[in-house]
Each structure stands twice: as C-alpha cells, then as structure tokens.
Design a protein around this motif. Structure first.
Motif, PDB file in Angstrom:
ATOM      1  N   PRO A  20       0.837  -1.200   0.000  1.00 57.07           N
ATOM      2  CA  PRO A  20       0.000   0.000   0.000  1.00 57.07           C
ATOM      3  C   PRO A  20       0.873   1.251   0.000  1.00 57.07           C
ATOM      4  O   PRO A  20       1.969   1.255   0.575  1.00 57.07           O
ATOM      5  CB  PRO A  20      -0.818  -0.132   1.283  1.00 57.07           C
ATOM      6  N   PRO A  21       0.405   2.336  -0.620  1.00 54.62           N
ATOM      7  CA  PRO A  21       1.240   3.544  -0.763  1.00 54.62           C
ATOM      8  C   PRO A  21       1.756   4.096   0.557  1.00 54.62           C
ATOM      9  O   PRO A  21       2.940   4.445   0.671  1.00 54.62           O
ATOM     10  CB  PRO A  21       0.308   4.540  -1.459  1.00 54.62           C
ATOM     11  N   GLY A  22       0.867   4.179   1.567  1.00 60.19           N
ATOM     12  CA  GLY A  22       1.293   4.741   2.840  1.00 60.19           C
ATOM     13  C   GLY A  22       2.378   3.925   3.507  1.00 60.19           C
ATOM     14  O   GLY A  22       3.387   4.469   3.977  1.00 60.19           O
ATOM     15  N   ALA A  39       3.631   8.176  -3.871  1.00 62.11           N
ATOM     16  CA  ALA A  39       2.739   7.538  -2.903  1.00 62.11           C
ATOM     17  C   ALA A  39       1.433   8.316  -2.775  1.00 62.11           C
ATOM     18  O   ALA A  39       0.344   7.725  -2.686  1.00 62.11           O
ATOM     19  CB  ALA A  39       3.436   7.435  -1.548  1.00 62.11           C
ATOM     20  N   LEU A  40       1.523   9.642  -2.773  1.00 63.89           N
ATOM     21  CA  LEU A  40       0.314  10.459  -2.663  1.00 63.89           C
ATOM     22  C   LEU A  40      -0.589  10.260  -3.877  1.00 63.89           C
ATOM     23  O   LEU A  40      -1.813  10.113  -3.731  1.00 63.89           O
ATOM     24  CB  LEU A  40       0.694  11.934  -2.533  1.00 63.89           C
ATOM     25  N   ARG A  54      -2.274   7.023  -3.624  1.00 67.65           N
ATOM     26  CA  ARG A  54      -3.299   7.047  -2.572  1.00 67.65           C
ATOM     27  C   ARG A  54      -4.573   7.718  -3.089  1.00 67.65           C
ATOM     28  O   ARG A  54      -5.691   7.269  -2.809  1.00 67.65           O
ATOM     29  CB  ARG A  54      -2.750   7.789  -1.364  1.00 67.65           C
ATOM     30  N   PRO A  85      -6.118   5.097  -6.637  1.00 64.13           N
ATOM     31  CA  PRO A  85      -5.636   3.729  -6.370  1.00 64.13           C
ATOM     32  C   PRO A  85      -5.330   2.921  -7.625  1.00 64.13           C
ATOM     33  O   PRO A  85      -4.481   2.024  -7.591  1.00 64.13           O
ATOM     34  CB  PRO A  85      -6.783   3.104  -5.569  1.00 64.13           C
ATOM     35  N   ARG A 131      -1.724   2.141  -8.838  1.00 66.81           N
ATOM     36  CA  ARG A 131      -0.851   1.128  -8.236  1.00 66.81           C
ATOM     37  C   ARG A 131      -0.549  -0.005  -9.209  1.00 66.81           C
ATOM     38  O   ARG A 131       0.539  -0.601  -9.153  1.00 66.81           O
ATOM     39  CB  ARG A 131      -1.488   0.562  -6.972  1.00 66.81           C
TER      40      ARG A 131
END
Length: 393
Positions: free
Chosen positions: A83-85, A157-158, A161, A164, A167
């Motif tokens: 996951p990005p975070g 990443a932002l 997020r 989605p 990704r």
C-alpha cells in the motif's frame, strides 16, 4: 488478476539491482576525478589534469539520470505489492534515518577535510564553524540525492493514494507496442522531450534567481526538476513490458549514437549556452541509459555472491565515499603524485575503504539502522536477503 498484472513479468529481474548499485558506485570515479580536475572542487588540490574534467563530466551526463530512472522503476514495482502509505513510511525509514545520521557524523568530517585543504588548522576550524552556521549547501553536500528521492517517492505515494488504480495501471497497450517496435525513435523523442523540459524549467528557475536563497541550498528544487522526468520514465517503463524488453536488447546503432552524442556534449561542455548543453546532455543520457540497461540485462540478470555484496553495500558506499575521497585526496596531493595517478589511487582506495566500512556496518544492528535504514545483522541470513530486496524496492 488485472490486465496490468498479467502483462508484467513476475520473476525478479536481478539486473535492476546490479544497475542501481553500479550507478551508485560510479560516484567514486566521478568525485575522485573532481578532486583533481582543472576547474577545482570542494577539496583544494595543487596538481590538476584537464582530462579529468571530461572524465567527471562524461560520468555525470548519465549517472544520475539513469539512477532516477531505476528509482522510478522500483517505485512502480513496489506499489504493485505494498500500500502507498506503508511503502512511503518504509522509504522514510530506509532513507531518512541514514540522512539524519550522515548530517551529524559524515558531513562534518567531510567539511573539516575540505577546510584543511585551504587553511591552516586554526583557520580551517573557524571557517568550518562559520559555514556550518550560515550555509545550507555546506550541510547537504552529496546528500541532496536523498532529499530529491524522498520528494519523488512522496509524490508517487500520494498520487497512488488519491488514484488507487495507479498502483497497477499499465501503460496503454498501444503506446507500449509502438515504443517497443520503434526503440530508436522512442529514445530520440524522449531525449528531445526531456531535454526541452530540463532546458526550459531549470533555466527559468535560475533566471528567477530562485537558486540563490538559503532554503534552496537545502531543498534542492533545481535538482528535483532535473530528476523528475527520469523518475517518471522509470515509473512508465515498469508498466510497459514490451518496451522494457525492447530497451533491454543491445543495439549497435544506439551505442554508436550514444558515443557520438556524449562526444558532442563534452565538446559543448563549458563553451555553450547552458540550456543548449542541458538539451544535448539529456539526449546523450537517454541513449547511454539504454546502452547500460541492455548491458546489465544481458550480462547481470542473475544472482551472484559478488553482485549481492555490491548491492547490499552500495548505499553505505554512497554515504561515505565523498569524505573518504576528500581525505585521501589530501594525502595524495601532499605526497605529490601526478594527478592522473592520484585519481587512480584515490578511486581504488575509496572503493576498498568504503566496501570495508559497509561490511563492518552490516555486522551491527545499530549501525545498520543508522547508515542503511535496516537491521541487517539482527536477522538470520535467508531472512535478511529477502528483507534487503524488499527494502531496496
């Protein structure tokens, strides 16, 4: 499974790790050449060789562009798995802790060596104290790369997020196929596009005098402008399997053009309008990057103990190599070796010393955390190899 996942290769491609490590290690001959170039550098030596200006610039033309392309590739690959975070928090640990540790240990040692090359000890200490309090660039030095990489990872990443689908979204199949079938045209078009971007945006940045402020010395936004298109290309390349396969093929025509473009850029070096030089340099970097990417894929797409050692130690080598070069250059210059021989001695000595430092750091969990952002010595060997690969991505 989505269409993008189906089109991407699942096996680990070892040559990307090897390429990234090699680009980091190229910092050693690059900065060693700077130490003895005729134009001077942060350490003052008394014997110079003009040829080393061109050795340094030839490496500089492609090294960081290729590195940021590789970084973009790994960012895109990692976002398909994590996951990005969570991925960005891991990057903050992996990069941020060594950055802070280096600021308070490595950089002061580097700077005092630079001052001793210019002044007697008392004056050197006073200059070191004054610049440490007034100059942002004095603290950043070669760590600018970490700052810029964190910008790019954070923005990626932002974006993932917020959207989605990014990704796993592949490059449109039609674009991927067109680029794969016309690799030379693709490289030339990309070289023109990146060259124009760098020439225009960086020149406007400098024309507005934004590079002269103390915050800019730390924030390095001009370096961000130079790295951005290469990082985006790496993101796109990871999502374009047909183009990636095509770019991994050795092409004699591209190699010949890469040599010619590099020679042209070096002919312009120091004698042309800066935006023109950036434009030509970007084209040369694009061609050279394809050449080294193909060499890495054809020759190093397999695991081996030697490359594994270099891959594991390359980040620590990057952190420590500049202060080692500065201090070795002081010694070599004091001995009075010719600059060409001094360059070889400093480069070889720095490689040996920093690989030794990397091996020692890997043995200590605390030092591994401080200087590589991992706890390498705290895990069983098999577990460490897996986690090193994840952290690298």
């Amino acid at each position: 499974m989505d269409a993008g996942s189906a089109r991407r290769p699942s096996a680990r491609q070892h040559y990307w790790d090897t390429l990234r490590a090699a680009l980091m290690l190229l910092g050693i001959p690059y900065h060693s050449a700077l130490a003895f170039q005729a134009g001077g550098w942060i350490v003052a030596t008394h014997r110079h060789a003009p040829v080393l200006d061109y050795v340094a610039e030839a490496i500089h033309l492609f090294r960081m562009p290729a590195f940021f392309l590789v970084a973009g590739y790994f960012a895109a690959l990692s976002l398909t798995k994590y996951p990005p975070g969570g991925w960005f928090r891991a990057r903050l640990t992996r990069l941020g802790i060594p950055f802070l540790a280096s600021l308070v240990t490595i950089i002061p040692l580097l700077n005092i060596g630079c001052e001793l090359s210019n002044f007697a000890p008392a004056q050197a200490l006073e200059s070191w104290r004054n610049l440490s309090l007034t100059s942002g660039g004095y603290w950043v030095r070669h760590l600018w790369f970490i700052i810029v990489l964190l910008y790019l990872c954070g923005a990626t990443a932002l974006a993932a997020r917020i959207w989605p689908a990014l990704r796993t979204a592949p490059l449109p199949e039609g674009i991927d196929r067109w680029a794969a079938r016309r690799p030379l045209a693709t490289l030339l078009l990309l070289g023109i596009a990146v060259g124009l971007f760098e020439a225009v945006t960086i020149e406007l940045f400098y024309a507005a005098h934004l590079n002269t402020t103390l915050p800019q010395e730390i924030l390095r936004l001009d370096d961000l402008l130079g790295a951005l298109p290469w990082f985006v290309l790496g993101l796109a390349l990871q999502r374009a399997p047909e183009t990636l396969a095509a770019m991994g093929e050795r092409r004699a025509g591209v190699a010949a053009l890469a040599v010619a473009a590099t020679a042209l850029a070096l002919a312009f070096y120091g004698h042309s309008w800066p935006p023109l030089y950036r434009f030509v340099g970007a084209g040369a970097a694009m061609l050279v990057t394809q050449v080294i990417l193909s060499v890495a894929r054809q020759s190093f797409d397999r695991a081996s103990p030697v490359t594994d050692r270099l891959v594991r130690g390359s980040f620590v080598v990057y952190l420590f190599h500049v202060p080692v070069i500065v201090w070795l250059a002081l010694v070599v210059d004091g001995v009075g070796l010719p600059p060409e021989i001094g360059f070889v001695v400093v480069a070889c000595g720095t490689l040996a010393a920093t690989l030794g430092i990397a091996a020692l750091i890997e043995r200590s969990p605390a030092l591994s955390l401080l200087y590589s952002g991992t706890r390498g010595a705290a895990r069983p060997r098999a577990r460490r190899q897996v986690m090193t690969a994840v952290a690298a991505e």
